[in-house]
Design an enzyme around this catalytic site. Structure first.
Site, PDB file in Angstrom:
ATOM      1  N   LYS A 184      14.012  20.822  26.016  1.00 60.19           N
ATOM      2  CA  LYS A 184      13.926  21.769  24.959  1.00 60.19           C
ATOM      3  C   LYS A 184      15.197  22.117  24.203  1.00 60.19           C
ATOM      4  O   LYS A 184      16.038  22.865  24.553  1.00 60.19           O
ATOM      5  CB  LYS A 184      13.635  22.957  25.478  1.00 60.19           C
ATOM      6  CG  LYS A 184      12.225  22.915  26.394  1.00 60.19           C
ATOM      7  CD  LYS A 184      11.198  24.184  26.730  1.00 60.19           C
ATOM      8  CE  LYS A 184       9.888  23.732  26.788  1.00 60.19           C
ATOM      9  NZ  LYS A 184      10.057  23.218  27.987  1.00 60.19           N
TER      10      LYS A 184
HETATM   11  P1  BMP Z   1       3.084  24.394  35.869  1.00 60.89           P
HETATM   12  O1  BMP Z   1       1.981  23.819  35.054  1.00 60.89           O
HETATM   13  O2  BMP Z   1       3.815  23.514  36.891  1.00 60.89           O
HETATM   14  O3  BMP Z   1       3.029  25.266  34.516  1.00 60.89           O
HETATM   15  O4  BMP Z   1       3.832  23.342  34.966  1.00 60.89           O
HETATM   16  C1  BMP Z   1       4.223  23.662  33.098  1.00 60.89           C
HETATM   17  C2  BMP Z   1       5.716  22.857  32.219  1.00 60.89           C
HETATM   18  O5  BMP Z   1       5.257  22.422  31.635  1.00 60.89           O
HETATM   19  C3  BMP Z   1       6.644  22.844  32.802  1.00 60.89           C
HETATM   20  O6  BMP Z   1       7.271  22.416  33.119  1.00 60.89           O
HETATM   21  C4  BMP Z   1       7.039  23.470  31.999  1.00 60.89           C
HETATM   22  O7  BMP Z   1       8.503  23.171  31.533  1.00 60.89           O
HETATM   23  C5  BMP Z   1       6.623  23.159  30.851  1.00 60.89           C
HETATM   24  N1  BMP Z   1       6.156  23.993  29.474  1.00 60.89           N
HETATM   25  C6  BMP Z   1       5.361  25.303  29.757  1.00 60.89           C
HETATM   26  O8  BMP Z   1       5.271  25.541  31.520  1.00 60.89           O
HETATM   27  N2  BMP Z   1       4.873  26.349  29.079  1.00 60.89           N
HETATM   28  C7  BMP Z   1       5.643  25.803  27.761  1.00 60.89           C
HETATM   29  O9  BMP Z   1       5.287  26.918  26.733  1.00 60.89           O
HETATM   30  C8  BMP Z   1       6.339  25.096  27.190  1.00 60.89           C
HETATM   31  C9  BMP Z   1       6.456  24.587  28.445  1.00 60.89           C
HETATM   32  O10 BMP Z   1       7.016  22.763  28.182  1.00 60.89           O
END
Ligand code: BMP
Length: 259
Positions: free
Chosen positions: A93
């Site tokens: 990002k």
């Molecule tokens: P999780 O499924 O454990 O919540 O992880 C989601 C992943 O996606 C994390 O690595 C986070 O940085 C990324 N992410 C997100 O959750 N929302 C966004 O809008 C953009 C992301 O990159």
């Protein structure tokens, strides 16, 4: 519209090489699952990918959370990518002026540009950020621009989102797609909608993350590649859980393109 087109067809329409590759991998391996390997141990990441590599099209990393990061980790994750035919997205990002981003991308401890097939970037600083990431010297590289976020209370407005998509349209050969939440965000079927915020067992976390179901995200919201992190990595059996996500997500895609 892009909702009803197959990944095979969309591979033909993609202008960015990484998007083309990713559409083809999804069609070949029959998986639209992106695993977000949000673990802080390189060894654990590699062990996990040994087990689930065959089930994913894309592996999303946060290199800067890994405590034992070395060049050897990169050598080994690239070997796994080759063996299991998946691509690597470093979810950095980027969000600074072009000059700084070009240094962050190519220098420092991580040298992301050497190994990541694609990276994420915010459009906030303006086009300079895309110019900085566009200097790949002929290697196949791509960028997912953040057009929307999954977290509650995020400050992205409809205007910001539209301006982001307009900015991307000036760099068709660089842009792999958008990190976004809704199908109306963009139209070009050659671009990929990467959608995070999916979990079967939970609807949110304690720090603002919001989860939707695979059905909602693929059939209603237009997700093409679905990011799952803790739903898999924090499960008792990540391998078994990866298969469940892969099958569920693929069924939703099949339903979408067949009806
Ligand atoms: P999780 O499924 O454990 O919540 O992880 C989601 C992943 O996606 C994390 O690595 C986070 O940085 C990324 N992410 C997100 O959750 N929302 C966004 O809008 C953009 C992301 O990159």
């Amino acid at each position: 519209d892009r909702m009803s087109l197959t990944y095979e067809k969309r591979a033909e329409l993609a202008k960015n090489g990484v998007a083309k590759q990713l559409f083809s991998i999804m069609a070949t391996k029959k998986t639209n699952l992106c695993l977000s390997v949000d673990l802080t141990s390189a060894t654990k990441i590699l062990d996990l990918l040994e087990k689930v590599g065959e089930h994913v099209c894309l592996v999303k990393t946060h290199a800067d959370i890994i405590e034992d990061y070395t060049g050897d980790f990169i050598t080994r994750i690239k070997q796994l990518a080759e063996r299991f035919n998946f691509l690597i997205l470093e979810d950095r990002k980027y969000a600074d002026i072009g000059h700084t981003v070009s240094l962050q991308y190519s220098k420092g401890l991580y040298k992301v540009g050497d190994w990541a097939d694609c990276v994420t970037a915010h459009s906030l600083p303006g086009e300079g950020i895309l110019k900085a990431l566009n200097s790949s010297n002929g290697v196949n590289r791509g960028v997912f621009l953040l057009a929307e976020m999954s977290s509650e209370g995020n400050l992205i407005t409809p205007d910001y989102k539209e301006a982001t998509v307009a900015m991307a349209s000036k760099y068709p050969e660089l842009i792999t797609g958008f990190v976004c939440q809704n199908k109306d965000t963009f139209k070009d079927p050659g671009l990929i909608q990467l959608t995070p915020g999916v979990q079967l067992e939970s609807s949110k976390d304690d720090l603002g993350q919001v989860y939707n179901t695979p059905e909602k995200v693929i059939l209603e919201k237009g997700g093409d590649v679905i990011v799952v992190g803790r739903g898999i990595v924090a499960a008792k059996s990540p391998e078994a859980q990866a298969v469940i996500y892969k099958d569920t997500l693929w069924k939703c895609y099949m339903k979408r393109v067949s009806g």
